[in-house]
Design an enzyme around this catalytic site. Structure first.
Site, PDB file in Angstrom:
ATOM      1  N   ASP A  49       0.388  -1.654  -0.193  1.00 39.52           N
ATOM      2  CA  ASP A  49      -0.244  -0.172  -0.071  1.00 39.52           C
ATOM      3  C   ASP A  49       0.572   1.457  -0.297  1.00 39.52           C
ATOM      4  OD1 ASP A  49       1.107  -0.336   2.752  1.00 39.52           O
ATOM      5  OD2 ASP A  49      -1.122  -0.121   3.505  1.00 39.52           O
ATOM      6  N   SER A  50       2.154   0.915   0.420  1.00 43.36           N
ATOM      7  CA  SER A  50       3.153   2.094  -0.468  1.00 43.36           C
ATOM      8  C   SER A  50       2.611   2.916  -1.783  1.00 43.36           C
ATOM      9  CB  SER A  50       4.258   1.607   0.269  1.00 43.36           C
ATOM     10  OG  SER A  50       4.864   0.046  -0.572  1.00 43.36           O
ATOM     11  N   ASP A  88      -1.395  -6.625   0.276  1.00 47.51           N
ATOM     12  CA  ASP A  88      -1.465  -5.546   1.519  1.00 47.51           C
ATOM     13  C   ASP A  88      -2.814  -5.411   1.285  1.00 47.51           C
ATOM     14  OD1 ASP A  88       0.504  -4.763   2.661  1.00 47.51           O
ATOM     15  OD2 ASP A  88       1.774  -3.120   2.069  1.00 47.51           O
ATOM     16  N   LYS A 117      -1.076  -9.841   2.936  1.00 49.05           N
ATOM     17  CA  LYS A 117       0.229  -8.570   4.539  1.00 49.05           C
ATOM     18  C   LYS A 117      -1.201  -7.948   5.228  1.00 49.05           C
ATOM     19  CE  LYS A 117       3.202  -5.624   3.941  1.00 49.05           C
ATOM     20  NZ  LYS A 117       3.342  -4.904   4.284  1.00 49.05           N
ATOM     21  N   GLU A 119      -0.938  -5.529   8.420  1.00 41.91           N
ATOM     22  CA  GLU A 119      -0.212  -4.777   9.356  1.00 41.91           C
ATOM     23  C   GLU A 119      -0.998  -5.007  11.368  1.00 41.91           C
ATOM     24  OE1 GLU A 119       0.494  -0.725   8.385  1.00 41.91           O
ATOM     25  OE2 GLU A 119       0.684  -0.956   6.593  1.00 41.91           O
ATOM     26  N   GLU A 186       9.521  -3.853  10.339  1.00 42.03           N
ATOM     27  CA  GLU A 186      10.481  -2.969   9.713  1.00 42.03           C
ATOM     28  C   GLU A 186      10.415  -1.814  11.229  1.00 42.03           C
ATOM     29  OE1 GLU A 186       6.877  -1.127   7.074  1.00 42.03           O
ATOM     30  OE2 GLU A 186       8.316   0.737   7.125  1.00 42.03           O
TER      31      GLU A 186
HETATM   32  O1  KIV Z   1       3.717  -0.895   1.810  1.00 37.42           O
HETATM   33  C1  KIV Z   1       4.675  -1.521   1.435  1.00 37.42           C
HETATM   34  O2  KIV Z   1       5.817  -1.586   0.657  1.00 37.42           O
HETATM   35  C2  KIV Z   1       5.663  -1.896   2.934  1.00 37.42           C
HETATM   36  C3  KIV Z   1       7.105  -2.955   2.591  1.00 37.42           C
HETATM   37  C4  KIV Z   1       7.960  -1.457   3.586  1.00 37.42           C
HETATM   38  C5  KIV Z   1       7.225  -4.068   3.521  1.00 37.42           C
HETATM   39  O3  KIV Z   1       4.292  -2.872   3.524  1.00 37.42           O
END
Ligand code: KIV
Length: 268
Positions: A49-50, A88, A117, A119, A186
């Site tokens: 989600d970055s 994510d 993934k 969090e 992280e």
């Molecule tokens: O969203 C993302 O890119 C991440 C990584 C930095 C692990 O969660």
């Protein structure tokens, strides 16, 4: 007839870990970079989600929605059909209960992800366990969890104190107990990440967590030098992407302005 075709799966994590081979992940958000990454040796792609910050220019990741993450995931899956893809779950997807989390995870898997993934852990361990029990592989993410940026007071190294380190240890163990197949650590002290890697039954993937993790992940644009203004200590630039773009575009502009492009052989 049953065809036995080998597809990428989370078992690749376990086998790399068992063989003591470092697992290498990068982020990917679109089809063109995924096509290039498909020809590389990286083990898995994270549709992070970055994307909200790197691609959409937002100041945090909170604007990501399931629909947007599914769109990015579909593009990456089209570009790199042979790669293991983790996507994510967006902001709050695991906090709205099992049904919401299942719907979000289903959308990402239908878009081409092999795993999701999530969090954090506290308050939604049971949701993570439910996803796993439903046949959805889940990667955890502890330490600096960007979706909690406002609660954490910014993007800072986590678990520096003994109390916070003990809490992180508990969370990591609970995540493994909930069935997560791996965990991203992280921005946590390298010593703690190394200890967690030794004591956890699942592989750790580090970003800003030192060399002791079972694998590493970086944001593609950071490692390629496309984000020169972003200079955290944990990012190493393996290429000068910004210069490549600026030089290439400058040469194009100059060629057009001086009537050197297009040539007759570039025309019909
Ligand atoms: O969203 C993302 O890119 C991440 C990584 C930095 C692990 O969660």
């Amino acid at each position: 007839m049953l065809l036995l075709v080998s597809t990428p799966s989370i078992l690749d994590f376990a086998s790399a870990h068992a063989a003591g081979r470092k697992f290498v992940m990068v982020t990917a958000y679109d089809a063109w970079s995924a096509r290039l990454l498909a020809t590389s040796d990286v083990d898995a792609l994270l549709v992070g989600d970055s994307a909200m910050m790197v691609v959409h220019g937002e100041r945090d990741t909170l604007g990501a929605t399931t629909e947007l993450m599914a769109l990015h995931t579909r593009a990456v899956a089209r570009g790199a059909p042979g790669k293991l893809i983790v996507a994510d779950l967006p902001f709050l997807a695991v906090r709205k209960g099992r049904a919401h989390a299942l719907d979000a995870a289903a959308a990402l898997l239908r878009a081409g992800a092999h795993a999701v993934k999530a969090e954090g852990l506290r308050g939604h361990a049971e949701v993570i366990a439910h996803l796993v029990e439903s046949g959805i592989p889940v990667m955890g993410h502890l330490g600096l969890t960007p979706q909690s940026v406002h609660a954490l007071g910014g993007y800072k190294v986590q678990a520096r104190s003994a109390v916070a380190a003990a809490r992180l240890r508990e969370d990591a163990a609970a995540l493994a107990a909930a069935g997560a197949f791996s965990v991203v650590l992280e921005c946590v002290p390298a010593k703690l990440a190394r200890a967690l890697t030794a004591e956890l039954p699942i592989p750790t993937i580090g970003i800003g967590a030192g060399a002791g993790c079972a694998g590493q992940i970086l944001v593609l644009h950071d490692l390629l030098g496309f984000t020169p203004e972003f200079r955290p200590r944990f990012v190493r630039r393996f290429a000068d992407g910004a210069k490549l773009v600026q030089t290439g575009v400058a040469r194009y502009v100059s060629a057009v302005r001086t009537a050197k492009f297009p040539r007759p052989k570039e025309s019909f």
